[in-house]
Motif scaffolding. Structure first.
Motif, PDB file in Angstrom:
ATOM      1  N   TRP A 140       0.820  -1.212   0.000  1.00 19.37           N
ATOM      2  CA  TRP A 140       0.000   0.000   0.000  1.00 19.37           C
ATOM      3  C   TRP A 140       0.860   1.270   0.000  1.00 19.37           C
ATOM      4  N   GLY A 141       2.177   1.110  -0.125  1.00 21.37           N
ATOM      5  CA  GLY A 141       3.043   2.284  -0.239  1.00 21.37           C
ATOM      6  C   GLY A 141       3.676   2.756   1.051  1.00 21.37           C
ATOM      7  N   ALA A 142       3.734   1.907   2.066  1.00 18.19           N
ATOM      8  CA  ALA A 142       4.321   2.311   3.349  1.00 18.19           C
ATOM      9  C   ALA A 142       5.800   2.647   3.193  1.00 18.19           C
ATOM     10  N   GLU A 143       6.237   3.660   3.946  1.00 15.68           N
ATOM     11  CA  GLU A 143       7.636   4.077   3.938  1.00 15.68           C
ATOM     12  C   GLU A 143       8.157   4.129   5.372  1.00 15.68           C
ATOM     13  N   LEU A 144       9.480   4.104   5.486  1.00 11.67           N
ATOM     14  CA  LEU A 144      10.119   4.226   6.796  1.00 11.67           C
ATOM     15  C   LEU A 144      10.261   5.700   7.160  1.00 11.67           C
ATOM     16  N   PHE A 145       9.565   6.109   8.210  1.00  7.98           N
ATOM     17  CA  PHE A 145       9.696   7.467   8.731  1.00  7.98           C
ATOM     18  C   PHE A 145      10.193   7.385  10.165  1.00  7.98           C
ATOM     19  N   GLU A 146      11.164   8.232  10.472  1.00  8.78           N
ATOM     20  CA  GLU A 146      11.730   8.280  11.816  1.00  8.78           C
ATOM     21  C   GLU A 146      11.880   9.740  12.216  1.00  8.78           C
ATOM     22  N   LYS A 147      11.328  10.090  13.360  1.00  9.68           N
ATOM     23  CA  LYS A 147      11.365  11.468  13.858  1.00  9.68           C
ATOM     24  C   LYS A 147      10.804  12.445  12.823  1.00  9.68           C
ATOM     25  N   GLY A 148       9.759  12.000  12.141  1.00  5.54           N
ATOM     26  CA  GLY A 148       9.058  12.868  11.205  1.00  5.54           C
ATOM     27  C   GLY A 148       9.680  12.985   9.834  1.00  5.54           C
TER      28      GLY A 148
END
Length: 285
Positions: free
Chosen positions: A89-97
């Motif tokens: 579904w297009g999830a990405e790795l985000f860390e601290k915004g």
């Protein structure tokens, strides 16, 4: 929160208002995690799909600025199925915004492997790992596959190819990256459908993307449309989260202020009951 016993209550709650105003509800006292995160925690995969089909943000961030994918890459239960679901579904790795850089992703790979999540580490490392893709140039032996969709199952490093599984036929192929381009699932183009009937989730499979899209189109023009995110929508989502906690009898998790207000309200409720009993006695006389 979303165990088997409470799933029906959650579906009832979602159905009481406009679903698209509730799918991005967050639990403020729980680190501002979204409903999608909670569904993932309880491995409610059909509910996750139902939320995403109704406009839930697959990259919703918690109070630390971490995405759902970031949280579950290090989950000790090694939840590869749900990671594959949100990747498609297009999830990405985000860390601290902020979206994780290639350098940071490499460090994450080592950490995932150390935590025993080698499968997930290998999955998220390559560009198309776990992604839903469209075949843009089919190999000579499969020229009929151009325009068809598949899901990447694994990157084969020794041959620099992807092992993919075709949607609708389950055929497994080895393809070069040049043969593929990302085609993330969207509410309008999901490849499957999960609907709620009588507070039960029903998973529907189709024979083709065209058949799936025709089915969605038949449900109405507003199906699959993303809600516009604004201050009003955020306020509605926050209120929706509070409503959900109340619906499940979890108001005590909302924090000290809500507990204090409950205590203040108790005498009022008690006095109200006394008046009611007094009224009945007068009626009997």
């Amino acid at each position: 929160l979303l165990g088997k016993g409470n799933l029906q209550a959650v579906l009832q709650w979602l159905g009481k208002g406009k679903v698209r105003e509730r799918v991005n509800a967050k639990w403020e006292e729980g680190g501002n995690i979204g409903l999608l995160y909670i569904a993932a925690t309880m491995k409610q995969h059909n509910l996750m799909s139902y939320l995403l089909l109704n406009g839930a943000d697959v990259n919703v961030l918690d109070s630390a600025g971490h995405s759902v994918l970031r949280a579950f890459c290090l989950n000790e239960t090694n939840p590869s199925q749900l990671v594959r679901l949100i990747l498609s579904w297009g999830a990405e790795l985000f860390e601290k915004g902020e979206r994780v850089t290639k350098e940071r992703k490499l460090a994450w790979r080592h950490k995932m492997s150390e935590e025993g999540n080698a499968e997930i580490s290998n999955l998220v490392a390559p560009e198309l790992g776990g992604r839903r893709c469209e075949i843009v140039s089919a190999p000579e032996t499969h020229d009929d596959l151009a325009g068809k969709t598949c899901v990447v199952e694994e990157y084969i490093e020794i041959s620099d190819q992807y092992r993919v599984r075709m949607e609708f036929t389950n055929e497994v192929l080895l393809l070069d990256s040049d043969n593929l381009k990302r085609r993330d699932r969207t509410p309008q183009d999901p490849g499957y459908y999960v609907e709620c009937k009588n507070n039960r989730l029903i998973h529907r499979d189709f024979k083709s993307n065209e058949e799936c899209q025709a089915f969605i189109a038949s449900l109405g023009s507003d199906v699959g449309e993303l809600s516009k995110v604004g201050s009003d929508a955020e306020a509605k989502a926050e209120q929706a989260a509070a409503d959900l906690l109340a619906e499940l009898g979890l108001e005590d998790l909302e924090g000290p202020s809500s507990s204090a207000s409950k205590k203040n309200n108790q005498p009022v409720a008690s006095s109200g009951k006394k008046k009611k009993r007094g009224g009945k006695k007068k009626g009997r006389k």
